[in-house]
Design a protein around this motif. Sequence first.
Motif, PDB file in Angstrom:
ATOM      1  N   ILE A   5      46.270  65.707   6.544  1.00 10.72           N
ATOM      2  CA  ILE A   5      45.698  64.639   6.001  1.00 10.72           C
ATOM      3  C   ILE A   5      46.530  63.512   6.093  1.00 10.72           C
ATOM      4  O   ILE A   5      46.210  62.342   6.919  1.00 10.72           O
ATOM      5  N   ASP A   6      48.044  62.816   6.032  1.00  8.27           N
ATOM      6  CA  ASP A   6      48.674  62.263   5.679  1.00  8.27           C
ATOM      7  C   ASP A   6      49.277  61.888   7.622  1.00  8.27           C
ATOM      8  O   ASP A   6      49.040  60.750   8.041  1.00  8.27           O
ATOM      9  N   SER A   7      49.347  63.236   8.537  1.00  8.57           N
ATOM     10  CA  SER A   7      49.731  62.478   9.884  1.00  8.57           C
ATOM     11  C   SER A   7      48.119  62.147   9.969  1.00  8.57           C
ATOM     12  O   SER A   7      48.627  61.171  11.500  1.00  8.57           O
ATOM     13  N   GLY A   8      47.041  62.445  10.234  1.00  8.32           N
ATOM     14  CA  GLY A   8      45.943  62.482  10.615  1.00  8.32           C
ATOM     15  C   GLY A   8      45.815  60.744  10.503  1.00  8.32           C
ATOM     16  O   GLY A   8      45.275  59.580  11.165  1.00  8.32           O
ATOM     17  N   VAL A   9      46.250  60.425   8.750  1.00  6.63           N
ATOM     18  CA  VAL A   9      45.786  58.912   8.472  1.00  6.63           C
ATOM     19  C   VAL A   9      46.441  57.610   9.110  1.00  6.63           C
ATOM     20  O   VAL A   9      46.306  57.385   9.646  1.00  6.63           O
ATOM     21  N   ASN A  10      48.296  58.116   9.582  1.00  3.97           N
ATOM     22  CA  ASN A  10      49.151  57.655   9.744  1.00  3.97           C
ATOM     23  C   ASN A  10      48.743  57.214  11.381  1.00  3.97           C
ATOM     24  O   ASN A  10      49.018  56.179  11.876  1.00  3.97           O
ATOM     25  N   GLY A  11      48.011  58.273  12.386  1.00  4.20           N
ATOM     26  CA  GLY A  11      47.290  58.018  14.197  1.00  4.20           C
ATOM     27  C   GLY A  11      46.374  57.115  13.712  1.00  4.20           C
ATOM     28  O   GLY A  11      45.856  56.151  14.585  1.00  4.20           O
ATOM     29  N   GLY A  12      45.776  57.141  12.617  1.00  6.53           N
ATOM     30  CA  GLY A  12      44.223  56.653  12.810  1.00  6.53           C
ATOM     31  C   GLY A  12      44.422  55.415  12.380  1.00  6.53           C
ATOM     32  O   GLY A  12      43.554  54.718  13.003  1.00  6.53           O
ATOM     33  N   ILE A  13      45.548  54.889  11.860  1.00  9.07           N
ATOM     34  CA  ILE A  13      45.850  53.709  11.618  1.00  9.07           C
ATOM     35  C   ILE A  13      46.438  52.747  12.345  1.00  9.07           C
ATOM     36  O   ILE A  13      46.096  52.037  12.775  1.00  9.07           O
ATOM     37  N   LEU A  14      47.349  53.569  13.135  1.00 13.16           N
ATOM     38  CA  LEU A  14      47.978  52.977  14.471  1.00 13.16           C
ATOM     39  C   LEU A  14      46.999  52.839  15.583  1.00 13.16           C
ATOM     40  O   LEU A  14      47.069  51.660  16.201  1.00 13.16           O
ATOM     41  N   PHE A  15      46.206  53.307  15.840  1.00 15.39           N
ATOM     42  CA  PHE A  15      44.525  53.371  16.799  1.00 15.39           C
ATOM     43  C   PHE A  15      43.732  52.332  16.510  1.00 15.39           C
ATOM     44  O   PHE A  15      43.453  51.468  17.113  1.00 15.39           O
ATOM     45  N   GLY A  16      43.722  52.339  15.221  1.00 20.03           N
ATOM     46  CA  GLY A  16      43.132  51.503  14.569  1.00 20.03           C
ATOM     47  C   GLY A  16      43.865  49.886  14.873  1.00 20.03           C
ATOM     48  O   GLY A  16      43.048  49.303  15.215  1.00 20.03           O
ATOM     49  N   LEU A  17      44.715  49.875  14.298  1.00 23.88           N
ATOM     50  CA  LEU A  17      45.685  48.808  15.059  1.00 23.88           C
ATOM     51  C   LEU A  17      45.486  48.714  16.522  1.00 23.88           C
ATOM     52  O   LEU A  17      45.473  46.359  16.879  1.00 23.88           O
ATOM     53  N   LEU A  18      45.668  49.467  17.185  1.00 29.42           N
ATOM     54  CA  LEU A  18      45.986  49.299  19.053  1.00 29.42           C
ATOM     55  C   LEU A  18      44.532  48.561  18.925  1.00 29.42           C
ATOM     56  O   LEU A  18      44.026  47.879  19.845  1.00 29.42           O
ATOM     57  N   ILE A  19      43.494  49.446  18.452  1.00 27.90           N
ATOM     58  CA  ILE A  19      42.237  48.782  19.705  1.00 27.90           C
ATOM     59  C   ILE A  19      41.881  47.487  18.916  1.00 27.90           C
ATOM     60  O   ILE A  19      41.517  46.365  19.165  1.00 27.90           O
ATOM     61  N   ALA A  20      42.026  47.162  17.652  1.00 20.72           N
ATOM     62  CA  ALA A  20      42.106  45.409  16.898  1.00 20.72           C
ATOM     63  C   ALA A  20      42.797  44.886  17.485  1.00 20.72           C
ATOM     64  O   ALA A  20      42.804  43.847  17.917  1.00 20.72           O
ATOM     65  N   THR A  21      43.857  44.690  17.853  1.00 20.80           N
ATOM     66  CA  THR A  21      44.551  44.104  19.165  1.00 20.80           C
ATOM     67  C   THR A  21      44.396  44.268  19.960  1.00 20.80           C
ATOM     68  O   THR A  21      44.022  43.575  20.676  1.00 20.80           O
ATOM     69  N   VAL A  22      43.497  44.968  21.185  1.00 22.92           N
ATOM     70  CA  VAL A  22      42.932  44.786  22.050  1.00 22.92           C
ATOM     71  C   VAL A  22      41.400  43.527  22.484  1.00 22.92           C
ATOM     72  O   VAL A  22      41.297  43.244  22.622  1.00 22.92           O
ATOM     73  N   ILE A  23      40.889  44.084  20.972  1.00 25.10           N
ATOM     74  CA  ILE A  23      39.345  43.634  21.143  1.00 25.10           C
ATOM     75  C   ILE A  23      40.021  41.995  20.670  1.00 25.10           C
ATOM     76  O   ILE A  23      38.699  41.198  21.060  1.00 25.10           O
ATOM     77  N   LEU A  24      40.904  41.449  20.231  1.00 23.69           N
ATOM     78  CA  LEU A  24      41.159  39.978  19.282  1.00 23.69           C
ATOM     79  C   LEU A  24      41.834  39.728  21.321  1.00 23.69           C
ATOM     80  O   LEU A  24      41.285  38.660  21.198  1.00 23.69           O
ATOM     81  N   VAL A  25      42.467  40.105  21.937  1.00 21.47           N
ATOM     82  CA  VAL A  25      43.105  39.225  22.873  1.00 21.47           C
ATOM     83  C   VAL A  25      41.578  39.609  24.063  1.00 21.47           C
ATOM     84  O   VAL A  25      41.966  38.864  25.055  1.00 21.47           O
ATOM     85  N   ALA A  26      40.807  40.458  24.048  1.00 19.10           N
ATOM     86  CA  ALA A  26      39.897  40.400  25.404  1.00 19.10           C
ATOM     87  C   ALA A  26      38.916  38.791  24.688  1.00 19.10           C
ATOM     88  O   ALA A  26      38.502  38.352  25.498  1.00 19.10           O
ATOM     89  N   TYR A  27      38.392  38.723  22.888  1.00 22.78           N
ATOM     90  CA  TYR A  27      37.243  38.163  22.860  1.00 22.78           C
ATOM     91  C   TYR A  27      38.774  36.569  23.016  1.00 22.78           C
ATOM     92  O   TYR A  27      37.881  35.471  24.245  1.00 22.78           O
ATOM     93  N   THR A  28      39.827  36.471  22.837  1.00 21.62           N
ATOM     94  CA  THR A  28      40.308  35.193  23.437  1.00 21.62           C
ATOM     95  C   THR A  28      40.366  35.393  25.110  1.00 21.62           C
ATOM     96  O   THR A  28      40.018  34.073  24.838  1.00 21.62           O
TER      97      THR A  28
END
Length: 170
Positions: free
Chosen positions: A58-81
């Motif tokens: 569970i910890d591993s999955g949550v950590n991976g999900g957080i990292l992936f979520g941060l990556l996606i959020a950054t890509v979306i912010l850069v794309a909108y900009t």
Amino acid sequence: MARPLIPAPAPKLINVSRWLWIASAGVGMARFVAQLFDRETLVAEARRQNPALGQDQIDSGVNGGILFGLLIATVILVAYTRLANAMARGRNWARIVLTVLGAASVAFGLFRLVAFGSGTAAALGVAMRPADLAVTVVTTVLDATAIVLMYRVSAHFRTRVVVDSDFLRS
């Protein structure tokens, strides 16, 4: 000697629209990141969906999900900009893409507000926290305003005038 061409400056309403798009993406990203760092909720949800998993999994999955979520959020912010900056430079395709994304965001925001106001969300078991509601209102208003401002100055997209200062003097 030929001088470089200077792009015509964007009208004030277009610049305001650009910053509204960037602000909306920033607000949405900030809320998403705040949700990502609510580790207890993420672990509880992972445990509810997969009760057979061990804590390490569970910890591993949550950590991976957080990292992936941060990556996606950054890509979306850069794309909108990048889209907002292209729109401000008079690129009509960027205005169209932002219109589609913004219209979807406004429609989804209004749907969430109606579902919350009518009690439909609660009846379906979807909890909407006050912070979620506030972010929904703010991003819906920012996106709707940015769309309107982009179309108030449509001439900016019809003629991307490039001015050569030496040419004007001669």
